[in-house]
Design a protein around this motif. Structure first.
Motif, PDB file in Angstrom:
ATOM      1  N   ASP A  91       0.059  22.201  54.649  1.00  0.00           N
ATOM      2  CA  ASP A  91       0.289  23.198  53.604  1.00  0.00           C
ATOM      3  C   ASP A  91       0.890  24.483  54.167  1.00  0.00           C
ATOM      4  OD1 ASP A  91      -0.841  21.496  51.660  1.00  0.00           O
ATOM      5  OD2 ASP A  91      -2.862  22.149  52.210  1.00  0.00           O
ATOM      6  N   TYR A  92       0.703  24.704  55.447  1.00  0.00           N
ATOM      7  CA  TYR A  92       1.270  25.884  56.103  1.00  0.00           C
ATOM      8  C   TYR A  92       2.721  25.628  56.534  1.00  0.00           C
ATOM      9  CZ  TYR A  92       1.617  29.819  59.396  1.00  0.00           C
ATOM     10  OH  TYR A  92       1.998  30.957  60.060  1.00  0.00           O
ATOM     11  N   GLN A  93       2.935  24.471  57.147  1.00  0.00           N
ATOM     12  CA  GLN A  93       4.281  24.159  57.644  1.00  0.00           C
ATOM     13  C   GLN A  93       5.214  23.704  56.516  1.00  0.00           C
ATOM     14  OE1 GLN A  93       6.163  22.353  61.544  1.00  0.00           O
ATOM     15  NE2 GLN A  93       4.867  20.842  60.592  1.00  0.00           N
ATOM     16  N   LYS A  94       4.665  23.012  55.504  1.00  0.00           N
ATOM     17  CA  LYS A  94       5.429  22.526  54.358  1.00  0.00           C
ATOM     18  C   LYS A  94       6.662  21.704  54.777  1.00  0.00           C
ATOM     19  CE  LYS A  94       4.222  26.214  51.028  1.00  0.00           C
ATOM     20  NZ  LYS A  94       2.826  26.136  51.346  1.00  0.00           N
ATOM     21  N   PRO A  95       6.455  20.628  55.524  1.00  0.00           N
ATOM     22  CA  PRO A  95       7.614  19.792  55.900  1.00  0.00           C
ATOM     23  C   PRO A  95       8.270  19.199  54.661  1.00  0.00           C
ATOM     24  CG  PRO A  95       5.543  18.700  56.432  1.00  0.00           C
ATOM     25  CD  PRO A  95       5.181  20.081  56.014  1.00  0.00           C
ATOM     26  N   SER A  96       9.595  19.254  54.628  1.00  0.00           N
ATOM     27  CA  SER A  96      10.334  18.814  53.445  1.00  0.00           C
ATOM     28  C   SER A  96      11.647  18.169  53.863  1.00  0.00           C
ATOM     29  CB  SER A  96      10.621  20.004  52.514  1.00  0.00           C
ATOM     30  OG  SER A  96       9.424  20.599  52.060  1.00  0.00           O
ATOM     31  N   ILE A  97      12.198  17.397  52.953  1.00  0.00           N
ATOM     32  CA  ILE A  97      13.512  16.788  53.139  1.00  0.00           C
ATOM     33  C   ILE A  97      14.388  17.285  51.995  1.00  0.00           C
ATOM     34  CG2 ILE A  97      14.781  14.644  53.468  1.00  0.00           C
ATOM     35  CD1 ILE A  97      12.126  13.282  54.123  1.00  0.00           C
ATOM     36  N   ILE A  98      15.420  18.048  52.319  1.00  0.00           N
ATOM     37  CA  ILE A  98      16.188  18.783  51.315  1.00  0.00           C
ATOM     38  C   ILE A  98      17.473  18.034  50.991  1.00  0.00           C
ATOM     39  CG2 ILE A  98      17.199  21.015  50.756  1.00  0.00           C
ATOM     40  CD1 ILE A  98      14.175  21.074  51.301  1.00  0.00           C
ATOM     41  N   SER A  99      17.841  18.028  49.709  1.00  0.00           N
ATOM     42  CA  SER A  99      19.076  17.363  49.298  1.00  0.00           C
ATOM     43  C   SER A  99      20.289  18.137  49.819  1.00  0.00           C
ATOM     44  CB  SER A  99      19.159  17.261  47.776  1.00  0.00           C
ATOM     45  OG  SER A  99      19.596  18.474  47.200  1.00  0.00           O
ATOM     46  N   LEU A 100      21.400  17.436  49.948  1.00  0.00           N
ATOM     47  CA  LEU A 100      22.613  18.057  50.480  1.00  0.00           C
ATOM     48  C   LEU A 100      23.109  19.209  49.622  1.00  0.00           C
ATOM     49  CD1 LEU A 100      24.696  14.979  51.704  1.00  0.00           C
ATOM     50  CD2 LEU A 100      23.531  16.692  53.099  1.00  0.00           C
ATOM     51  N   ILE A 101      22.820  19.166  48.317  1.00  0.00           N
ATOM     52  CA  ILE A 101      23.270  20.267  47.453  1.00  0.00           C
ATOM     53  C   ILE A 101      22.117  21.222  47.146  1.00  0.00           C
ATOM     54  CG2 ILE A 101      25.213  19.015  46.487  1.00  0.00           C
ATOM     55  CD1 ILE A 101      23.532  18.538  43.978  1.00  0.00           C
ATOM     56  N   ARG A 102      21.058  21.128  47.950  1.00  0.00           N
ATOM     57  CA  ARG A 102      19.943  22.087  47.902  1.00  0.00           C
ATOM     58  C   ARG A 102      19.262  22.124  46.532  1.00  0.00           C
ATOM     59  NH1 ARG A 102      20.868  21.365  52.482  1.00  0.00           N
ATOM     60  NH2 ARG A 102      21.107  22.892  54.139  1.00  0.00           N
ATOM     61  N   GLN A 103      19.155  20.983  45.872  1.00  0.00           N
ATOM     62  CA  GLN A 103      18.496  20.907  44.578  1.00  0.00           C
ATOM     63  C   GLN A 103      17.078  20.376  44.759  1.00  0.00           C
ATOM     64  OE1 GLN A 103      19.545  21.872  41.443  1.00  0.00           O
ATOM     65  NE2 GLN A 103      21.200  22.840  42.603  1.00  0.00           N
ATOM     66  N   PRO A 104      16.044  21.148  44.412  1.00  0.00           N
ATOM     67  CA  PRO A 104      14.666  20.676  44.583  1.00  0.00           C
ATOM     68  C   PRO A 104      14.391  19.342  43.889  1.00  0.00           C
ATOM     69  CG  PRO A 104      14.687  23.022  44.094  1.00  0.00           C
ATOM     70  CD  PRO A 104      16.094  22.543  43.925  1.00  0.00           C
ATOM     71  N   ALA A 105      15.037  19.118  42.730  1.00  0.00           N
ATOM     72  CA  ALA A 105      14.793  17.871  41.995  1.00  0.00           C
ATOM     73  C   ALA A 105      15.273  16.650  42.771  1.00  0.00           C
ATOM     74  CB  ALA A 105      15.480  17.924  40.635  1.00  0.00           C
ATOM     75  N   PHE A 106      16.238  16.840  43.679  1.00  0.00           N
ATOM     76  CA  PHE A 106      16.775  15.737  44.478  1.00  0.00           C
ATOM     77  C   PHE A 106      16.170  15.712  45.877  1.00  0.00           C
ATOM     78  CE2 PHE A 106      21.002  16.295  41.973  1.00  0.00           C
ATOM     79  CZ  PHE A 106      20.382  15.788  40.840  1.00  0.00           C
ATOM     80  N   SER A 107      15.165  16.544  46.141  1.00  0.00           N
ATOM     81  CA  SER A 107      14.554  16.679  47.460  1.00  0.00           C
ATOM     82  C   SER A 107      13.140  16.109  47.460  1.00  0.00           C
ATOM     83  CB  SER A 107      14.520  18.160  47.870  1.00  0.00           C
ATOM     84  OG  SER A 107      15.806  18.752  47.817  1.00  0.00           O
ATOM     85  N   ARG A 108      12.544  15.973  48.629  1.00  0.00           N
ATOM     86  CA  ARG A 108      11.137  15.598  48.761  1.00  0.00           C
ATOM     87  C   ARG A 108      10.446  16.753  49.481  1.00  0.00           C
ATOM     88  NH1 ARG A 108       9.774  10.091  48.266  1.00  0.00           N
ATOM     89  NH2 ARG A 108       7.662  10.825  48.718  1.00  0.00           N
ATOM     90  N   LEU A 109       9.592  17.461  48.766  1.00  0.00           N
ATOM     91  CA  LEU A 109       9.016  18.701  49.268  1.00  0.00           C
ATOM     92  C   LEU A 109       7.545  18.516  49.641  1.00  0.00           C
ATOM     93  CD1 LEU A 109      10.529  21.092  46.559  1.00  0.00           C
ATOM     94  CD2 LEU A 109      11.520  20.438  48.756  1.00  0.00           C
ATOM     95  N   ASN A 110       7.109  19.335  50.613  1.00  0.00           N
ATOM     96  CA  ASN A 110       5.690  19.429  50.986  1.00  0.00           C
ATOM     97  C   ASN A 110       5.086  18.055  51.296  1.00  0.00           C
ATOM     98  OD1 ASN A 110       5.958  22.193  50.409  1.00  0.00           O
ATOM     99  ND2 ASN A 110       5.385  21.868  48.279  1.00  0.00           N
ATOM    100  N   LEU A 111       5.658  17.404  52.297  1.00  0.00           N
ATOM    101  CA  LEU A 111       5.222  16.060  52.671  1.00  0.00           C
ATOM    102  C   LEU A 111       3.859  16.084  53.349  1.00  0.00           C
ATOM    103  CD1 LEU A 111       8.608  14.784  54.130  1.00  0.00           C
ATOM    104  CD2 LEU A 111       7.652  14.271  51.887  1.00  0.00           C
ATOM    105  N   ASN A 112       3.106  15.042  53.131  1.00  0.00           N
ATOM    106  CA  ASN A 112       1.762  14.921  53.715  1.00  0.00           C
ATOM    107  C   ASN A 112       1.874  14.317  55.102  1.00  0.00           C
ATOM    108  OD1 ASN A 112      -0.974  14.719  54.166  1.00  0.00           O
ATOM    109  ND2 ASN A 112      -1.245  12.897  52.890  1.00  0.00           N
ATOM    110  N   THR A 113       2.281  15.135  56.056  1.00  0.00           N
ATOM    111  CA  THR A 113       2.463  14.654  57.421  1.00  0.00           C
ATOM    112  C   THR A 113       2.088  15.737  58.416  1.00  0.00           C
ATOM    113  OG1 THR A 113       4.035  13.667  58.977  1.00  0.00           O
ATOM    114  CG2 THR A 113       4.897  15.351  57.508  1.00  0.00           C
ATOM    115  N   GLY A 114       1.620  15.296  59.572  1.00  0.00           N
ATOM    116  CA  GLY A 114       1.355  16.205  60.674  1.00  0.00           C
ATOM    117  C   GLY A 114       2.573  16.300  61.573  1.00  0.00           C
TER     118      GLY A 114
END
Length: 803
Positions: A697-720
């Motif tokens: 929750d602190y680091q908030k690892p995410s995978i961002i879409s090429l056009i920077r659209q949150p709807a096309f991204s995967r945000l706040n992944l549950n990973t260490g």
């Protein structure tokens, strides 16, 4: 009359609505694309939604084929290409890749060539101009001219033809969604675009330089303090090539010039859009003597920016001369990382500095002539043009010197201009594509070695294993012969003696085969110990991951695939293990008493950066505060200075706790290590406002879409994971592909990447691998010998036929 007025009003409203929907809306900060084409039910985004059962077109005919190509798609939409001719296979590779990743291919090469402002407007113009001033387009153009003389160039043309035939097959309704959002169309794919993609990877992996910061730091601190703050090696380091390796070759000697070719001055230039500092990777291969099966096992995970779609596209290519499986780069032929019937390979970034900045001395303010060896030489002018969306044509003049383009130009100080020499500007005698082709075909160590002989940029540590039982790693690339400190500071551009003195012979480049310890490994650390007879330079070689891998591998025996999966996903943080005891040691006793439960948590922490760990969060926030407080002299400077490394901070706490650098220069008090560590703890705790969050929750690892659209991204992944762990997870950055390959009688490969095969956000195959990757799990690769193999995994067959 009233009816007519109502009709007229309705007509005006309708006309206005049609105009608004079909024309861009300009605001003070950006241009919003026309929304009409996007919502058109016949050609808009509705057409990009894919039902779960949507599969590739079954049959494609082309006049550009010599024979038939069969493509089997497995249940993860991985294509397995079977062709009797290599050019036909690459035609199919180009067509298939474009069918899944066309927008990604397009926007990636636009970014490299400085053309993004054509489709998004003026906000991208600054970056576009900097790409041209860096010589990205210049480098790609040079590459294509050299590639034309390569015997493999027709294979690249076949790949391009496949891409273009796919583009020509599209109606507007079939365009990828991003084209509809941004309001532009695909254009022809050319060898130049492939070259731009290759140079983009070179920029990302070998485009960093710190000459300005290093030169400023030398002036600011003086030589003695500079050498203390920025050592080039540290004793705990575990280099890629073990120190026990002997260098049995006659060293190519160069004479250090007796004149001073470095410039002792200061420069105030911002390094805009610096490549990510974490661009690196892990790889290792263990010999059969250390595995339970007796077979070698090779592992690799390149760490790059995480995006949707992923930078990688998974594929198998089978022809009479090769059967290669792995990941490809959308826009580049062949398998880049993977395996075949005989060998496996994977890369990490070398990171040596292969660029120079040269201070130019002008004849006069026109900047048309510059001094070189006592005579004035004319610059070459290149007029760069940008068709900026919403603005029109913009021109920029770039001056080229004997060293390269004028990258940094001052409006106020004529004597501060800097030209840029970058090895990637120079064309290779053989293309990078030839290297990949030869690797895809290689059957043993000798063929692996020969495949890498002509590879230059970006330099990579190529790990290797074979069915014959060999394991090896080679520091692969072209490296300049350097004088003492050359490559570290700004050079005098008025002397040709400031330049490189040639290149290290390829057979002298570091390599080790079948070391006695039973494994090879790399994680972006120093290539060699200081006993290597040639000089190379990088300001920050990785200090923790390489040592971590070697610490584990040294003690492991009877290794299995599951052991390798666990090691690749290890969250153990050696940085924390070395720094935390020092931090606790110097923490004020009153703070320890006030925060006894938290201190107990930190003392009992196992230094694993797991997703739910609160200790990981506190350690990283606390250490960051310590680091920033210690190096206030650097952080608060008006000039850009070299940042101090993490390992330098740890060594300062460990070895010189009385150092003057613990004193904060702008305060009247004299701080020491105890007050710094204690203040940093308070600052970190204040930041949390009473509740320490879990690491994820602190680091908030995410995978961002090429056009920077949150709807096309995967945000706040549950990973260490954390940057200094083998599972090197950062926000929007980390292991972009994981592979583990056992080289027995039959190849067994286990793979995962954070994305999906499709670039279409409306497809179920867009991000369907993400959860598997996040959980540290793998898929077993379906490695086929013929189109009839593994039929239970096949969901679709596609045939390319000669028309």
């Amino acid at each position: 009359m009233i009816r007519f007025i109502k009709f007229l009003i309705a007509l005006l409203i309708t006309g206005g609505l049609v105009y608004v929907l079909n024309n861009p809306i300009k605001t003070s900060s950006k241009t919003i694309p026309a929304i009409g084409p996007l919502i058109n039910p016949f050609s808009g985004f509705w057409q990009n939604a894919e039902a779960k059962g949507t599969l590739p077109i079954a049959e494609i005919s082309s006049t550009h084929l010599k024979g038939e190509v069969t493509v089997q798609y497995d249940d993860r939409l991985v294509p397995h290409i079977f062709a009797d001719d290599i050019s036909d296979a690459l035609y199919a590779q180009g067509y298939i890749t474009a069918s899944h990743r066309l927008f990604q291919m397009d926007i990636s090469t636009r970014a490299a060539s400085g053309r993004v402002s054509e489709v998004v407007g003026e906000r991208a113009l600054k970056n576009d101009m900097l790409k041209r001033r860096k010589g990205m387009l210049f480098a790609a153009e040079n590459a294509v001219e050299a590639w034309k003389d390569n015997e493999d160039y027709p294979l690249l043309l076949s790949y391009c033809q496949g891409v273009n035939d796919y583009i020509r097959s599209l109606d507007v309704k079939d365009y990828p969604l991003e084209y509809k959002i941004l309001g532009f169309e695909p254009e022809e794919w050319t060898p130049l675009k492939t070259a731009l993609f290759v140079k983009s990877m070179a920029e990302s992996l070998a485009g960093r330089h710190s000459d300005v910061e290093a030169t400023n730091s030398l002036v600011h601190f003086g030589e003695e303090k500079f050498n203390f703050l920025y050592p080039t090696y540290f004793e705990e380091q575990s280099p890629i090539i073990p120190e026990s390796v002997k260098w049995n070759f006659p060293v190519t000697q160069i004479e250090d010039d007796t004149t001073d070719n470095d410039v002792i001055s200061t420069f105030n230039y911002e390094y805009y859009n610096r490549p990510h500092a974490g661009n690196g990777s892990n790889n290792w291969a263990v010999a059969g003597s250390k595995t339970k099966s007796g077979n070698p096992i090779l592992c690799g995970d390149p760490h790059l920016g995480l995006s949707l779609p992923s930078i990688w596209y998974e594929m198998q290519i089978k022809t009479p001369e090769m059967n290669a499986y792995g990941v490809t780069l959308p826009g580049v032929p062949f398998v880049i990382i993977g395996f075949n019937d005989h060998i496996a390979w994977t890369q990490t970034n070398v990171g040596h500095d292969i660029s120079e900045l040269y201070n130019i001395k002008w004849k006069d303010e026109s900047k048309m002539e510059y001094l070189l060896d006592g005579e004035y030489k004319k610059v070459d002018l290149k007029i760069e043009e940008y068709q900026v969306k919403g603005k029109g044509l913009v021109k920029d003049t770039v001056r080229y010197t004997v060293w390269g383009p004028l990258r940094y130009e001052s409006d106020t100080e004529m004597d501060k201009d800097l030209a840029y020499q970058w090895l990637a500007h120079q064309a290779s005698t053989k293309s990078e594509i030839t290297t990949f082709y030869e690797l895809n075909k290689a059957k043993n160590y000798d063929e692996y070695y020969q495949a890498l002989q002509t590879y230059n940029v970006p330099a990579q540590n190529y790990a290797f294993a074979s069915k014959e039982g060999d394991v090896a790693i080679r520091v692969t690339g072209q490296f300049p012969l350097l004088e003492e400190n050359q490559g570290r500071f700004v050079r005098d551009g008025s002397k040709s003696s400031s330049g490189w003195k040639g290149f290290i012979p390829k057979d002298h480049i570091p390599i080790v085969k079948n070391p006695s310890r039973g494994y090879i490994s790399s994680a972006n650390q120093h290539s060699t110990a200081p006993n290597y007879p040639y000089r190379y330079h990088r300001e920050k070689f990785e200090a923790f991951r390489g040592r971590t891998a070697n610490l584990f591998l040294d003690t492991m025996n009877n290794i299995t695939i599951d052991d390798m999966k666990a090691l690749q996903n290890s969250n153990y943080d050696l940085k924390a293990a070395e720094a935390l005891p020092l931090m606790l040691m110097h923490l004020d006793s009153a703070i320890i008493k006030e925060n006894s439960d938290i201190i107990k948590m930190m003392e009992s922490w196992n230094c694993y950066a797991d997703a739910d760990s609160k200790a990981t969060t506190l350690f990283n926030a606390w250490f960051s505060q310590i680091h920033n407080l210690i190096w206030d002299e650097i952080n608060n400077s008006e000039l850009p200075l070299l940042p101090a490394s993490t390992i330098r901070t740890i060594h300062l706490m460990r070895d010189t706790p009385e150092s003057e650098f613990f004193d904060i220069t702008k305060t009247p008090e004299t701080e020491n290590i105890k007050s710094i560590v204690s203040s940093a703890f308070k600052n970190a705790m204040d930041k949390f406002e009473g509740e320490i969050p879990a690491w994820k929750d602190y680091q908030k690892p995410s995978i961002i879409s090429l056009i920077r659209q949150p709807a096309f991204s995967r945000l706040n992944l549950n990973t260490g994971g954390v940057e200094s762990a083998l599972n090197s997870i950062k926000p929007a950055h980390g292991p972009s592909w994981r592979q583990i390959i056992e080289l027995g009688d039959e190849m067994k490969a286990y793979v995962a990447y954070p994305g999906g095969q499709s670039g279409n956000p409306g497809s179920v195959y867009y991000d369907n691998f993400v959860d598997t990757w996040t959980a540290g799990k793998y898929y077993e690769a379906v490695f086929m010998k013929s189109p009839q193999d593994a039929e239970r995994f096949i969901i679709s067959t596609q045939v390319f036929k000669k028309k």
